[in-house]
Design an enzyme around this catalytic site. Structure first.
Site, PDB file in Angstrom:
ATOM      1  N   ILE A   1      -0.131  11.575   8.886  1.00 19.22           N
ATOM      2  CA  ILE A   1      -0.499  10.273   9.292  1.00 19.22           C
ATOM      3  C   ILE A   1      -0.508   9.085   8.367  1.00 19.22           C
ATOM      4  O   ILE A   1       0.033   8.105   8.625  1.00 19.22           O
ATOM      5  CB  ILE A   1      -2.074  10.348   9.961  1.00 19.22           C
ATOM      6  CG1 ILE A   1      -1.815  11.573  11.224  1.00 19.22           C
ATOM      7  CG2 ILE A   1      -2.460   9.168  10.166  1.00 19.22           C
ATOM      8  CD1 ILE A   1      -3.098  11.967  11.746  1.00 19.22           C
ATOM      9  N   HIS A   2      -1.013   9.692   7.041  1.00 20.91           N
ATOM     10  CA  HIS A   2      -0.790   8.682   6.047  1.00 20.91           C
ATOM     11  C   HIS A   2       0.619   8.255   5.716  1.00 20.91           C
ATOM     12  O   HIS A   2       0.822   7.139   5.462  1.00 20.91           O
ATOM     13  CB  HIS A   2      -1.450   9.340   4.649  1.00 20.91           C
ATOM     14  CG  HIS A   2      -1.631   8.618   3.460  1.00 20.91           C
ATOM     15  ND1 HIS A   2      -2.306   7.667   3.356  1.00 20.91           N
ATOM     16  CD2 HIS A   2      -0.792   8.721   2.432  1.00 20.91           C
ATOM     17  CE1 HIS A   2      -2.139   6.988   2.054  1.00 20.91           C
ATOM     18  NE2 HIS A   2      -1.275   7.684   1.476  1.00 20.91           N
ATOM     19  N   ALA A   3       1.554   9.241   5.749  1.00 20.36           N
ATOM     20  CA  ALA A   3       2.807   8.653   5.682  1.00 20.36           C
ATOM     21  C   ALA A   3       3.502   7.878   6.721  1.00 20.36           C
ATOM     22  O   ALA A   3       4.326   6.976   6.344  1.00 20.36           O
ATOM     23  CB  ALA A   3       3.771  10.205   5.675  1.00 20.36           C
TER      24      ALA A   3
END
Length: 107
Positions: A78-80
């Site tokens: 999700i961060h990526a």
């Protein structure tokens, strides 16, 4: 424990997105501080190359999932994706800024 392939792809997505976003910031600085449209456009082009690599990774992950291969969802992924989407948005805004600056300069 997270799938090693997903970790690697997520980290590569962050790397290329971040490198692309940094190039966009250089483009905006070239425009704002140096008033150098050509330098800004070249930096945006370089950003596009890195963001394109990130897009290829994202596409490969989506294609794998569509083919029935599981892709582990995680906070890292999700961060990526956040990094990727931010780099796309910043690049698109920078393109508009350069075009607007050029139009204003032409008078």
């Amino acid at each position: 424990m997270m799938d090693e392939k997903t970790v690697e792809q997520s980290m590569q997505l962050i790397l290329h997105s971040g490198t692309g976003r940094s190039a966009v910031i250089e483009a905006i600085q070239a425009l704002a501080k140096d008033h150098d449209i050509e330098k800004a456009r070249k930096a945006i082009e370089a950003a596009g190359q890195e963001i394109g690599k990130a897009h290829d990774i994202q596409t490969a992950m989506m294609s794998a999932e569509c083919d029935g291969q599981p892709v582990e969802k995680s906070i890292l992924l999700i961060h990526a994706q956040d990094h990727f989407m931010t780099s796309l948005a910043v690049r698109d805004m920078a393109k508009l800024m350069v075009d607007l600056y050029e139009d204003v300069k032409k008078g």
